[in-house]
Design a protein around this motif. Structure first.
Motif, short mmCIF file in Angstrom:
data_model
loop_
_atom_site.label_atom_id
_atom_site.label_comp_id
_atom_site.label_asym_id
_atom_site.label_seq_id
_atom_site.Cartn_x
_atom_site.Cartn_y
_atom_site.Cartn_z
N LEU A 195 0.83 -1.20 0.00
CA LEU A 195 0.00 0.00 0.00
C LEU A 195 0.87 1.25 0.00
O LEU A 195 0.58 2.23 -0.70
CB LEU A 195 -0.92 0.00 1.22
N SER A 196 1.95 1.21 0.76
CA SER A 196 2.88 2.35 0.76
C SER A 196 3.52 2.55 -0.60
O SER A 196 3.65 3.67 -1.08
CB SER A 196 3.97 2.13 1.82
N LEU A 197 3.91 1.45 -1.25
CA LEU A 197 4.49 1.55 -2.58
C LEU A 197 3.48 2.08 -3.59
O LEU A 197 3.83 2.86 -4.50
CB LEU A 197 5.00 0.17 -3.04
N THR A 198 2.24 1.67 -3.44
CA THR A 198 1.17 2.15 -4.33
C THR A 198 1.07 3.66 -4.24
O THR A 198 0.98 4.37 -5.25
CB THR A 198 -0.18 1.52 -3.95
N CYS A 255 6.59 -9.29 -6.60
CA CYS A 255 6.26 -9.86 -7.90
C CYS A 255 4.76 -9.75 -8.19
O CYS A 255 4.36 -9.42 -9.31
CB CYS A 255 6.69 -11.33 -7.97
N CYS A 256 3.93 -10.03 -7.20
CA CYS A 256 2.48 -9.88 -7.38
C CYS A 256 2.15 -8.42 -7.69
O CYS A 256 1.30 -8.13 -8.54
CB CYS A 256 1.75 -10.33 -6.11
N PHE A 257 2.83 -7.52 -7.01
CA PHE A 257 2.65 -6.08 -7.24
C PHE A 257 3.05 -5.71 -8.66
O PHE A 257 2.35 -4.97 -9.35
CB PHE A 257 3.48 -5.32 -6.22
N TYR A 258 4.16 -6.24 -9.12
CA TYR A 258 4.67 -5.92 -10.45
C TYR A 258 3.76 -6.48 -11.54
O TYR A 258 3.52 -5.84 -12.56
CB TYR A 258 6.09 -6.47 -10.61
N ILE A 282 12.83 -2.80 -6.98
CA ILE A 282 13.58 -3.52 -5.93
C ILE A 282 14.30 -2.54 -5.02
O ILE A 282 14.26 -2.65 -3.79
CB ILE A 282 14.59 -4.50 -6.56
N ARG A 283 14.95 -1.54 -5.60
CA ARG A 283 15.69 -0.56 -4.80
C ARG A 283 14.76 0.26 -3.91
O ARG A 283 15.04 0.47 -2.72
CB ARG A 283 16.46 0.39 -5.72
N ILE A 284 13.65 0.71 -4.49
CA ILE A 284 12.73 1.56 -3.74
C ILE A 284 12.09 0.79 -2.60
O ILE A 284 11.83 1.34 -1.52
CB ILE A 284 11.67 2.15 -4.68
N SER A 285 11.83 -0.50 -2.81
CA SER A 285 11.22 -1.31 -1.75
C SER A 285 12.26 -1.81 -0.75
O SER A 285 11.90 -2.50 0.21
CB SER A 285 10.48 -2.50 -2.37
N GLN A 286 13.54 -1.47 -0.98
CA GLN A 286 14.64 -1.81 -0.07
C GLN A 286 14.85 -3.31 0.09
O GLN A 286 15.26 -3.79 1.14
CB GLN A 286 14.40 -1.18 1.31
N ASN A 287 14.56 -4.07 -0.98
CA ASN A 287 14.80 -5.51 -0.95
C ASN A 287 16.18 -5.84 -1.51
O ASN A 287 16.76 -5.05 -2.26
CB ASN A 287 13.71 -6.23 -1.76
N ARG A 288 16.67 -7.03 -1.18
CA ARG A 288 18.04 -7.40 -1.55
C ARG A 288 18.11 -8.47 -2.64
O ARG A 288 19.21 -8.88 -3.01
CB ARG A 288 18.79 -7.89 -0.31
#
Length: 299
Positions: A60-63, A100-103, A122-128
């Motif tokens: 939701l925050s990414l949205t 991935c579901c979001f994408y 990936i960078r914005i969501s701070q995942n590795r």
């Protein structure tokens, strides 16, 4: 080839409703899988309701950060819940599954020019994990969901019902039910695991009934209630089921309104993004709330 459900077209309400109801069950999360998640202990070894809810709030925050549509968010949650109910995933893989579901939802709902690069996401969501990890996971998700993406979500039902109700009301009564507020309430419900087991059409109906019940204008509410009662009969929804879900909606919205996340501290994002992405983002996106405020009623 991705199997899709045609979006609402200028067809009679009854035709649109039947088309969505006929396929609604095919896109429901598996009840057995949801029960396993619900019964799992929060020990870091298995998926739990808390982990699922945290992932949904992140999406939701990414949205909001990207300014994506409500359709994108609702579809992403539909995909996430369907996959989680079909596969026993480890908590460490949840962020990759969620993104991935979001994408997939972004690529299905947004205009092509607004679709970000996977690496930026990936960078914005701070995942590795890597883009290759995302590509492999996306393939797994699509295969497990049989390439059926465009589900008749609660949002689609809500918009269809709202439009149908509004067409039968006078100008003053139409002001009672704000679609913006209803959609915000639906997003709050998506953050709660309890609604994963409820049919989208029933959730949409319960939201409308709850909002009408919350108004304090007997003259106009009576008109709305009459229209909603007729709609309930068309949907063949039992009174007991509707009352139960309406109460769950009320409890969820009360909890959402009182959570600490409701009054954010406005902390600035420290995410690493490319220059291309930074140029595309509006300045307001650099300061977001974890959970958005539900608009006040028109009254």
């Amino acid at each position: 080839m991705i199997d899709t459900v045609t979006g609402p077209a200028p067809l009679p309400f009854a035709v649109q409703l039947k088309a969505m109801i006929d396929v609604e069950g095919r896109y429901q999360p598996k009840l057995g899988g949801l029960r396993l998640i619900e019964s799992a202990q929060d020990n870091g070894l298995r998926m739990t309701t808390r982990l699922r809810e945290m992932e949904v709030k992140d999406l939701l925050s990414l949205t909001r950060f990207f300014g994506f549509s409500s359709e994108t968010f609702s579809l992403a949650i539909s995909l996430l819940d369907r996959f989680l109910s079909a596969m026993k995933i480890q908590p460490k893989h949840l962020s990759c599954v969620g993104l991935c579901c979001f994408y997939i939802a972004i690529k299905s709902s947004e205009e092509e020019r607004n679709v970000p690069l996977a690496n930026d996401l990936i960078r914005i969501s701070q995942n590795r994990f890597t883009v290759s990890d995302m590509m492999r996971m996306e393939k797994i998700i699509m295969e497990k969901l049989y390439w059926k993406v465009k589900a008749p979500t609660a949002l689609r039902f809500l918009r269809l019902f709202h439009r149908h109700v509004q067409e039968q009301l006078d100008a003053e009564s139409k002001k009672i039910l704000s679609l913006e507020r209803l959609e915000a309430q639906l997003k709050a419900c998506h953050c709660s695991f309890v609604f994963t087991k409820i049919k989208p059409s029933l959730l949409a109906m319960a939201l409308l009934c709850f909002e009408a019940q919350e108004q304090h204008d007997p003259e106009h509410v009576d008109k709305i209630s009459e229209v909603l009662k007729n709609l309930q009969q068309q949907l063949n929804i039992k009174d007991g089921d509707l009352v139960c879900v309406r109460e769950l909606v009320g409890k969820c919205l009360d909890e959402y309104a009182t959570t600490k996340c409701f009054k954010p501290n406005g902390q600035r994002l420290r995410w690493v993004i490319s220059g291309r992405t930074a140029r595309q983002l509006k300045h307001s996106y650099y300061k977001i709330t974890h959970l958005p405020t539900i608009p006040e009623s028109a009254n």
